[in-house]
Design a protein around this motif. Structure first.
Motif, short mmCIF file in Angstrom:
data_model
loop_
_atom_site.label_atom_id
_atom_site.label_comp_id
_atom_site.label_asym_id
_atom_site.label_seq_id
_atom_site.Cartn_x
_atom_site.Cartn_y
_atom_site.Cartn_z
N ALA A 69 45.86 -29.87 58.54
CA ALA A 69 47.31 -29.69 58.54
C ALA A 69 47.91 -29.74 57.14
O ALA A 69 49.11 -29.58 56.98
N GLN A 121 47.67 -24.55 62.54
CA GLN A 121 46.96 -25.73 62.01
C GLN A 121 47.87 -26.94 62.04
O GLN A 121 49.00 -26.88 61.55
N GLY A 122 47.40 -28.03 62.66
CA GLY A 122 48.23 -29.23 62.79
C GLY A 122 49.46 -28.96 63.64
O GLY A 122 50.48 -29.63 63.50
N PHE A 128 40.63 -21.14 52.51
CA PHE A 128 41.81 -20.47 51.96
C PHE A 128 41.44 -19.59 50.78
O PHE A 128 40.50 -19.89 50.05
N LYS A 182 56.02 -26.79 55.11
CA LYS A 182 57.17 -27.09 55.97
C LYS A 182 57.98 -28.30 55.47
O LYS A 182 59.20 -28.24 55.43
N ASP A 205 41.24 -20.76 63.75
CA ASP A 205 42.28 -21.65 64.28
C ASP A 205 43.39 -20.86 64.96
O ASP A 205 44.36 -21.44 65.44
N THR A 261 37.09 -23.13 48.49
CA THR A 261 38.46 -22.78 48.88
C THR A 261 39.30 -22.67 47.60
O THR A 261 38.74 -22.41 46.53
N THR A 296 50.06 -26.41 56.11
CA THR A 296 51.29 -26.18 56.87
C THR A 296 52.31 -27.30 56.66
O THR A 296 53.50 -27.05 56.52
N VAL A 312 55.12 -19.31 58.02
CA VAL A 312 54.45 -20.61 57.99
C VAL A 312 55.43 -21.70 58.44
O VAL A 312 56.58 -21.70 58.02
N GLY A 313 54.98 -22.59 59.32
CA GLY A 313 55.76 -23.79 59.61
C GLY A 313 56.48 -23.82 60.95
O GLY A 313 57.21 -24.77 61.23
N TRP A 314 56.30 -22.81 61.79
CA TRP A 314 56.92 -22.90 63.12
C TRP A 314 56.09 -23.85 63.96
O TRP A 314 54.86 -23.90 63.88
N GLY A 315 56.77 -24.59 64.83
CA GLY A 315 56.11 -25.58 65.68
C GLY A 315 56.45 -26.98 65.19
O GLY A 315 57.09 -27.15 64.14
N LEU A 357 48.85 -18.58 49.49
CA LEU A 357 47.58 -18.99 50.08
C LEU A 357 47.48 -18.44 51.50
O LEU A 357 48.44 -18.54 52.27
N LEU A 417 51.33 -26.35 63.54
CA LEU A 417 52.29 -25.48 62.84
C LEU A 417 51.64 -24.13 62.54
O LEU A 417 50.45 -24.07 62.21
N SER A 418 52.40 -23.08 62.60
CA SER A 418 51.89 -21.76 62.26
C SER A 418 51.50 -21.73 60.78
O SER A 418 52.18 -22.33 59.94
N ASN A 419 50.38 -21.04 60.45
CA ASN A 419 49.90 -21.03 59.06
C ASN A 419 50.02 -19.65 58.40
O ASN A 419 49.47 -19.43 57.33
#
Lengths: 361, 361, 361, 361
Positions: free
Chosen positions: A112, B291-292, B273, A119, B287, A318, A115, B226-229, B280, B294-296
């Motif tokens: 995580a 990830q975690g 990545f 965020k 996945d 990475t 993300t 990135v970051g939805w959820g 990135l 949240l959308s990546n």
């Protein structure tokens, strides 16, 4: 401040749980808001499941030394619940933020870190974040409250076990009524002794190799009355699916015959009814105890797929946050396979969903 | 009145949808509460997806003759949304409650008849119940509103297709960027022509035999920022899992590598990545874009398993509500395989989840 | 277990607070779920409002000796919020359940004893219940977090004061922009010195007589941007009305001209607009800063009516739970007038409503 | 799109209502989600309250000619509720958007024009907005469903009446058990004939003068069982306060002795208990039937203050959106006093709150 930065840590409609606490902060805990009054409850009811989730319980698991002793701060008086919020607290005693230095430069793959950082503008890689599986301590404590409520009011019985690790799959059992003692007979929590032995060996080898393994947990919930769940958006299997996918590392959920039902024909799949002592019961259970989103009286049966632990000691190629090549070797205390320790987490999330369904039903 | 009899037909936190209407009542519809103002919207934006879900669109589907023409009753003025609730109405024109006489005596196997009757004291078998897949008309209409919003504000693109029917599985595609036109090139909505042909044939044969088939739908959502959820209980995959399991006949959900990740090892699974034009991005997508929780930024990729249609013409040996033996042959207009018509339903539910995530993000 | 026994202790949509803890239990506290990340926050930000609410702060208030020192258990790292739930804990140190023995036989008049006992089957009179005003400690701590957020992001300024006690009403001020220092200049928290003196004297006399007094608190919130609130059910004044009525002993709420507007005519009441530095502003404020449920940029101005403390030392002729005559003289440590100590509670509830409105806006 | 532009039109936890529709659009309506099954219900149950709210019912009210005939589109079959969402539709037949041309240039004083425009970027002044009191048609229809449910299950009786208009206050009645027939005996809906005559005359005069009047509605709810409501944030009076403040033009709410309790002393205010036929009952009702946020079995009694109608024909000196001086004379069809027509709206909102409390209790 943008709105998108807000996160919610609550779940449930009437039986609600909120978890709090960071992995490397002072404490983790949960508030259970909506538990009915006059139920016998003490910390001793919650500790066994916390002990089953605890790191360091077997050579297969992470060496972080946490007692995970739970305190009940409110909502219980003279051994009985008051109906008011039950605050549960578990202190962190063995935090090591320094272990995460190596991952500060770039996001750990399939974690995580990336993300969260985009965020929230925060480093989750300090191990202090909410994304750590340490957050599930609080779920297990809250789930044990839910379980106590379900057990007292409806004799509900929830037992989960490991049915696959890596490529090793335990043969389908003839019945699904294991006890937790049977499940805990092996450190991998697989009730099939042959498969259990192979799984243990695979984990030990993965650990040595700096590698990791995924797996599958099966869960069976018995004595659920007919009619729990809601028929449209909040179908019982839908709420279980959400709850299981909210566990870190979960990538799949299926109920009853699940994905294999996609290969079945109607007459193979359909659960016919018969009459037993004046009540209608399905004679088979391909629907996993849920029809039209409502429990049908048969055991609720579902499976949860976990991906391999993302944190591995093996070198990974990475990039840094700046886009520069980064060769990452993760140190820190990680399980080569989280699946055995996830058994009580799956049970806890099932209990939370079912307790809420019981109050809504 | 017991509390348990209440049902909820709403979903979402900020972008909320409530559906209403019975299969054999006057109308079905939805209220979309929380759609932002000043978006261009007309019934013409919604009709195409309703037409894709409509019965009678091909020889493979049920013969119920419904136009499914949608009216917008509120929330839009001069072609623009007002920010106020958007009421969507679709009248029922071809209802035949009499078709359900044969199932009035006993519960249809693997249907919602039994659980509805015990919970609500009502006969769902009249086809008038909410358990009918006709309720999904309203979801498709509401989902099309969500899709319009997502498309205008973020160029989000959601396309689902049939990847398996019965035992026939389409080979994994090299990329997941199909268009709806490509998907609709065959009546079964499988973009692989060879598999599509076999699937069509299997459905026709099942239909003739009074039998039914299940299947799998794959869905790909592109251009998700990135970051939805939300990172704890409302993980983006958790909300998608709930949404998909809320579709009638769904028995399984997986994201990214899904159940197959349970057989993977860390280095096989982890998405490394790389840097592309200063951003990135994960170089693989095991996945599934999340990830975690949240959308990546990678495409969100998930699969949904449908069981075979529970309503079959073949004789089934079950019991009446009184527990007497009942030999049941279902008449009525049913699809031997609902999976091709479920494609726009999966897209609609994905759009509703993503629109809500967009507003919360 | 009946469903009706469940109680909820949560409030808010995006900025959510849950309080926990019983008056004579181990601790009280709150979880703030939804506070944005990267805000500077420490216990020192919260303590001043807790000190203003604390018992024993002046001869006018209850003698219960509580330090009310707040700890932040989670959600803050290195002085900055993380976006994760902020757990706030205040230990109870001076509990005396024995003080409540006299009221165990029958319900205290105008208290929650009777309704709690019938609903929850529990004795609230032990002082251990949630009905005690001690629950508001947690609200004040959570409200101080909300206030910090509002102040940093929008320079919002919330100040409340006592405008009436018993029959003594302070004259309407020419402006409503008091500071907290001005409010705290007298122990009764009335910024009008003459009225403050009379109020103090009235409280001392009531105390001696074993009697109690009610009063009115006025609150002014400045720098609220235009457009906070929701136009239909969640109007900003509606949410404030709920929040204020959720404070123990509150019997009335009014915004702007309030009840006096029922006697006004349109031209007397209407707030005309004028242009000031390019922005439209209302030239008067009879609507109290809210029009159509949305903030209009003027200060939000409302008043809250408190009934006299229900716990009085004077003898009351009531009945036991068995219906036998009971002559009740309450001992224990009670304020003859809670209104001065309720000032920070009103501010806290206002802050919680506004913080949630800010996130929804 | 900014998030702040979203509006919510839903209310309630288990018995939920969502309203939709613009004043000058095609229709207004509501979805009642959560009404229990098997209750007798037909449009005839709803129409009487709609007729009491309807414009044009007396010379004192607006001349807009709306039949306000309600249709039930779903949720009812063969005269009984199904437990599924009840969709209620009322078509708009006499819309006149052109009446609003005069207010297009600048915001009408004390209206929602200004705040809507800044928040949503939309003209509310077209009469097409949600801020119009026409939205309350939908609440009255939904409230009548709630009332039917409450009446059948608990014989709950809700009656509201006008107790003040302008400066004219009806004397306090000796009892509060009016019937709706008694209330409707006069067009102003004040059961005191002398006050009613004066109020009527005052409204007629205000109308002639292009002026407007505010007033107060009192509401009494009988046969509420002990224990409805929640003890912390969702106190029953708190939910009623929110519900009443959500009605357009409401500026104040008080329960029981309300603001006058701020002038009372403990012994004057406290409701002592006595035993009647084996049950404890309060002998007075200064708490208005609610203690500790829970109903205590006494009638629930509250008062709601309405400001004078903001739309007046008299000239008002205000400014345009550009800040230029604007002399505004509003045309259109407006009530000089909305209070008599608001009586069924107050009853509807009370019924919605109580129905939700009944399901949560």
């Amino acid at each position: 401040m943008r709105k998108g930065e807000v996160m919610s840590s609550s779940s449930g409609t009437l039986f609600r749980v909120t978890t709090f606490g960071e992995s490397h902060g002072r404490a983790v805990g949960a508030i259970v808001d909506g538990c009915p009054p006059r139920l016998p409850l003490s910390a001793a009811d919650l500790q066994p499941q916390l002990d089953r989730r605890r790191p360091g319980q077997s050579p297969l698991t992470s060496a972080r030394a946490e007692e995970d002793a739970v305190s009940i701060l409110s909502g219980v008086d003279q051994g009985l619940t008051l109906g008011s919020p039950i605050a549960l607290l578990i202190e962190n005693t063995d935090t090591r933020p320094q272990d995460y230095a190596s991952s500060a430069k770039g996001p750990r793959p399939s974690h995580a870190d990336f993300t969260y950082r985009l965020k929230y503008g925060l480093s989750a890689q300090s191990g202090g974040g909410r994304a750590s599986a340490r957050e599930t301590v609080a779920r297990v404590a809250a789930g044990a409250v839910a379980e106590k409520f379900l057990h007292i009011t409806h004799q509900v019985d929830i037992v989960a076990w490991v049915s696959a690790i890596g490529g090793i799959e335990a043969p389908a059992p003839s019945a699904h009524n294991f006890t937790r003692a049977q499940v805990d007979a092996t450190a991998v929590r697989c009730p099939d002794p042959t498969a259990a032995r192979q799984m243990s060996q695979a984990i030990v080898e993965a650990q040595k190799a700096g590698d990791s393994l995924g797996g599958i947990i099966t869960c069976c919930c018995q004595n659920i009355p007919v009619g729990w769940g809601e028929p449209i958006f909040d179908k019982l299997d839908a709420l279980l699916a959400q709850a299981m996918h909210s566990i870190p590392a979960v990538n799949g959920f299926e109920v009853g015959a699940g994905f294999s039902s996609a290969r079945q024909r109607g007459p193979e799949h359909n659960d016919l009814f018969s009459a037993q002592s004046g009540r209608l019961v399905p004679t088979t259970n391909r629907d996993g105890g849920i029809q039209g989103g409502l429990s049908n009286g048969a055991p609720i049966l579902f499976r949860v797929a976990f991906k391999p632990t993302a944190s591995i000691a093996k070198e990974q190629q990475t990039v840094t946050y700046d886009g520069q090549p980064l060769s990452l070797k993760l140190t820190g205390r990680h399980d080569a396979c989280v699946v055995p320790r996830a058994v009580p987490i799956v049970e806890a999330m099932a209990a939370l969903v079912l307790a809420d369904a019981a109050l809504r039903a």
